[in-house]
Design a protein around this motif. Sequence first.
Motif, PDB file in Angstrom:
ATOM      1  N   PRO A  66      37.975  51.316 -22.181  1.00 40.43           N
ATOM      2  CA  PRO A  66      38.977  50.393 -21.642  1.00 40.43           C
ATOM      3  C   PRO A  66      40.273  50.606 -22.415  1.00 40.43           C
ATOM      4  O   PRO A  66      40.290  50.473 -23.644  1.00 40.43           O
ATOM      5  CB  PRO A  66      38.361  49.013 -21.921  1.00 40.43           C
ATOM      6  CG  PRO A  66      37.257  49.219 -22.900  1.00 40.43           C
ATOM      7  CD  PRO A  66      36.842  50.649 -22.838  1.00 40.43           C
ATOM      8  N   GLY A 122      40.637  46.789 -18.243  1.00 34.77           N
ATOM      9  CA  GLY A 122      40.824  48.237 -18.156  1.00 34.77           C
ATOM     10  C   GLY A 122      39.846  48.884 -17.193  1.00 34.77           C
ATOM     11  O   GLY A 122      39.309  49.957 -17.466  1.00 34.77           O
ATOM     12  N   GLN A 123      39.590  48.230 -16.075  1.00 32.60           N
ATOM     13  CA  GLN A 123      38.558  48.728 -15.160  1.00 32.60           C
ATOM     14  C   GLN A 123      39.093  49.770 -14.174  1.00 32.60           C
ATOM     15  O   GLN A 123      39.561  49.440 -13.084  1.00 32.60           O
ATOM     16  CB  GLN A 123      37.910  47.549 -14.426  1.00 32.60           C
ATOM     17  CG  GLN A 123      37.030  46.724 -15.375  1.00 32.60           C
ATOM     18  CD  GLN A 123      36.438  45.490 -14.736  1.00 32.60           C
ATOM     19  OE1 GLN A 123      37.003  44.934 -13.800  1.00 32.60           O
ATOM     20  NE2 GLN A 123      35.300  45.034 -15.254  1.00 32.60           N
ATOM     21  N   ASN A 124      39.051  51.017 -14.603  1.00 32.30           N
ATOM     22  CA  ASN A 124      39.337  52.143 -13.713  1.00 32.30           C
ATOM     23  C   ASN A 124      38.072  52.996 -13.724  1.00 32.30           C
ATOM     24  O   ASN A 124      37.755  53.636 -14.726  1.00 32.30           O
ATOM     25  CB  ASN A 124      40.534  52.954 -14.216  1.00 32.30           C
ATOM     26  CG  ASN A 124      41.811  52.128 -14.203  1.00 32.30           C
ATOM     27  OD1 ASN A 124      42.188  51.546 -15.219  1.00 32.30           O
ATOM     28  ND2 ASN A 124      42.448  52.044 -13.048  1.00 32.30           N
ATOM     29  N   SER A 157      28.792  55.393 -13.539  1.00 39.00           N
ATOM     30  CA  SER A 157      28.908  56.825 -13.183  1.00 39.00           C
ATOM     31  C   SER A 157      28.716  57.743 -14.387  1.00 39.00           C
ATOM     32  O   SER A 157      27.971  58.717 -14.307  1.00 39.00           O
ATOM     33  CB  SER A 157      30.217  57.133 -12.455  1.00 39.00           C
ATOM     34  OG  SER A 157      31.251  56.350 -12.897  1.00 39.00           O
ATOM     35  N   ASP A 205      31.612  42.883 -19.060  1.00 37.42           N
ATOM     36  CA  ASP A 205      31.607  42.199 -17.761  1.00 37.42           C
ATOM     37  C   ASP A 205      30.149  41.916 -17.377  1.00 37.42           C
ATOM     38  O   ASP A 205      29.371  42.843 -17.093  1.00 37.42           O
ATOM     39  CB  ASP A 205      32.299  43.110 -16.719  1.00 37.42           C
ATOM     40  CG  ASP A 205      32.488  42.430 -15.378  1.00 37.42           C
ATOM     41  OD1 ASP A 205      31.572  41.685 -14.952  1.00 37.42           O
ATOM     42  OD2 ASP A 205      33.530  42.659 -14.741  1.00 37.42           O
ATOM     43  N   PRO A 214      30.244  50.859 -19.665  1.00 39.33           N
ATOM     44  CA  PRO A 214      29.618  51.705 -18.634  1.00 39.33           C
ATOM     45  C   PRO A 214      30.073  51.383 -17.211  1.00 39.33           C
ATOM     46  O   PRO A 214      29.902  52.205 -16.312  1.00 39.33           O
ATOM     47  CB  PRO A 214      28.123  51.402 -18.790  1.00 39.33           C
ATOM     48  CG  PRO A 214      28.082  50.016 -19.373  1.00 39.33           C
ATOM     49  CD  PRO A 214      29.278  49.927 -20.272  1.00 39.33           C
TER      50      PRO A 214
END
Length: 279
Positions: A125, A27-29, A61, A79, A57
């Motif tokens: 995520p 879910g890395q946006n 940002s 990650d 995190p």
Amino acid sequence: MTVQLLGAAEIRALAADLDVVPTKKLGQNFVVDANTVRKIVHLGRVGAGDHVVEIGPGLGSLTLAILQAGASVVAVEIDHRLAARLPQTAAAHGVSAGSLTVVDADALAVTTLPGDPAVLIANLPYNVSVPVLLHFLESFAHLTRGVVMVQAEVGERLAAAPGSKTYGVPSVKAAWYGRWTLAGTVSRQVFWPVPGVDSVLVAFQRDAEPRGTEPERRGVFALVDAAFGQRRKMLRQSLSGLLGGSAAAASEVLRRAGVDPTARGEQLAVEDFLRIARV
Ligand code: SAM
């Protein structure tokens, strides 16, 4: 302490440096817009002295915006590359040592959080947002409030009231812990990469007193799963497996709990499920 936020170009440069290609699986946006992270922190009423937990995190940002408000942060990131880099990014942006603790772990498996944070702030995520939220509320009684960014459909479910179209399992389970409200919408353009779904902000406030005991919670959640598993059936049928093995036995329990046996799960509030569990 003056903390500078990450800019869009810097976020991409950081990702390139780490060889991170954002994955759907995690879910890395990443949010690349400073106004959005400031808005989340503002809605979360985060200020000096708060101890905040952030789930996911990423490149940092939102983390830096929370730290900029004067709070301390414990950040849980699955990650390893991102978890390892975050302290360095924070230090380079003016964060003083000791304000940030990074936990390199799957949020679903975390059972302790250093410093017992009271506030949860996260751009979650999306594939695991509901299980992660429920796990945190269940595991960390000291979490009293928060603001999370989730997929619009999930946010609407979390904040839905009985009888509405979006009311379902996440609505009742979330309501077990407290009050949930939609707190704003977020443009797809603030993310990198741009997601295929809309996002919303959801605020929660835990109830002052727990709604019931742990066995009662487990009973309620089992009833909710059964009631919504066969959503179109009347409760005397959908709950018969849990309440005596027949529609007649279930009807008797439901009547004693003051619930109409011909109602459907979507009409019941969490207190109604609790009365059934208590009977
Ligand atoms: N907070 C950052 C932001 O706003 O730019 C990143 C948000 S991104 C939507 C979600 C983050 O959660 C990613 O960094 C991802 O690696 C992390 N993540 C995904 N699954 C996770 C899990 N089970 N436990 C902890 N972190 C997770």
